[in-house]
Design an enzyme around this catalytic site. Structure first.
Site, PDB file in Angstrom:
ATOM      1  N   HIS A   1      79.520-109.271  41.601  1.00 44.39           N
ATOM      2  CA  HIS A   1      80.191-110.501  42.098  1.00 44.39           C
ATOM      3  C   HIS A   1      80.255-111.567  41.043  1.00 44.39           C
ATOM      4  CE1 HIS A   1      81.425-113.760  44.968  1.00 44.39           C
ATOM      5  NE2 HIS A   1      80.104-114.422  44.876  1.00 44.39           N
TER       6      HIS A   1
ATOM      7  N   HIS B   1      81.950-120.063  43.039  1.00 43.99           N
ATOM      8  CA  HIS B   1      82.422-118.692  43.276  1.00 43.99           C
ATOM      9  C   HIS B   1      83.296-118.495  44.613  1.00 43.99           C
ATOM     10  CE1 HIS B   1      79.009-117.827  45.994  1.00 43.99           C
ATOM     11  NE2 HIS B   1      78.521-118.907  45.704  1.00 43.99           N
TER      12      HIS B   1
ATOM     13  N   CYS C   1      86.795-112.315  43.748  1.00 39.07           N
ATOM     14  CA  CYS C   1      85.924-113.031  43.070  1.00 39.07           C
ATOM     15  C   CYS C   1      86.108-113.009  41.520  1.00 39.07           C
ATOM     16  CB  CYS C   1      84.325-112.952  43.506  1.00 39.07           C
ATOM     17  SG  CYS C   1      83.825-111.279  43.153  1.00 39.07           S
TER      18      CYS C   1
END
Length: 255
Positions: free
Chosen positions: A31, A43, A155
């Site tokens: 991530h 994010h 992401c």
């Protein structure tokens, strides 16, 4: 120390504008986000329990990147973000979700890029100044980054755009994400290569597969591709709004 084997860093080494990431689910995927200072990260994610846009069986196995605090014990700084999606601002503890901290490298040499066989850790593209990176991240926090899609708008795509301002304009390939490019490169390395017919030995097939994988990763990197252009963040948001409106219209027509 950041180098060939690992991009792991300590929190003391972080600077505002850094592109950071943390591995999830036994290194299945990472991530990504932008560190903005004061222990906070911006994010892009999907809400817990929602499909992440592959439309395939992968949706059963890859989970949300939303901060994972249970709703009954929310983070005292971030609150309960477990069901939120889109562009979020989270403390670094929520962002890491118990994982280690890594920094994404920019402007690496072709040799280092190939040597780092796992995608989603570096790029040949150069980063813009930190003030530009922070402006894009903050603007997208307030205005969104479009519809999440694991292969075309995830992401890592978000973080790379914040760092470079580069967008891919094509309807047939993956976005900016090195993870997505690596996954597709790995699955097609042998199957799609006519060179597989030149050898039947395991070592020969492995060599062909490795070569095709490395070549595919290299040519799909944001720093090499020719189907990219620099887009101001204000224009990006306007374009995303049009795309979402078109998508909603198509859904209404089907209903």
């Amino acid at each position: 120390m950041v180098g060939l084997l690992s991009n792991k860093i300590s929190r003391d080494e972080l600077k505002p504008g850094d592109h950071i990431y943390s591995w999830r689910h036994a290194y299945l995927y990472a991530h990504h986000g932008i560190y903005v200072g004061d222990g906070m990260v911006i994010h892009f994610t999907r809400g817990a329990g929602q499909e992440i846009g592959t439309g395939t069986v992968l949706d059963r196995y890859i989970f949300s990147s939303s901060p994972s605090h249970p709703s009954d014990t929310p983070c005292p700084q971030c609150g309960d973000q477990s069901s939120l999606d889109g562009v979020l601002s989270s403390c670094i503890d929520c962002f890491l979700s118990g994982g280690d901290l890594y920094i994404f490298q920019y402007a690496v040499s072709p040799v280092l890029f190939i040597a780092k066989a796992r995608g989603g850790t570096c790029t040949l593209a150069s980063s813009d100044p930190s003030e530009d990176v922070l402006h894009r991240a903050d603007f997208l926090l307030k205005n969104g980054f479009g519809i999440y899609h694991i292969f075309k708008n995830n992401c890592e795509d978000f973080a790379i755009y914040c760092k470079t301002g580069l967008l891919v304009f094509t309807s047939i390939s993956v976005g900016r994400s090195g993870q997505a490019a690596s996954f597709l490169a790995a699955t097609s390395a042998i199957i799609s290569s006519p060179l597989r017919f030149l050898t039947t030995s395991f070592s020969g097939l492995a060599a062909v597969g490795c070569g095709m994988y490395c070549f595919s990763r290299f040519v799909t990197d944001i720093g090499v591709r020719r189907d990219v252009t620099k887009v101001p963040v204000e224009s990006l948001v306007a374009r995303s709004s049009i795309d979402e409106s078109d998508a909603a219209t198509e859904v209404d027509k089907k209903e």
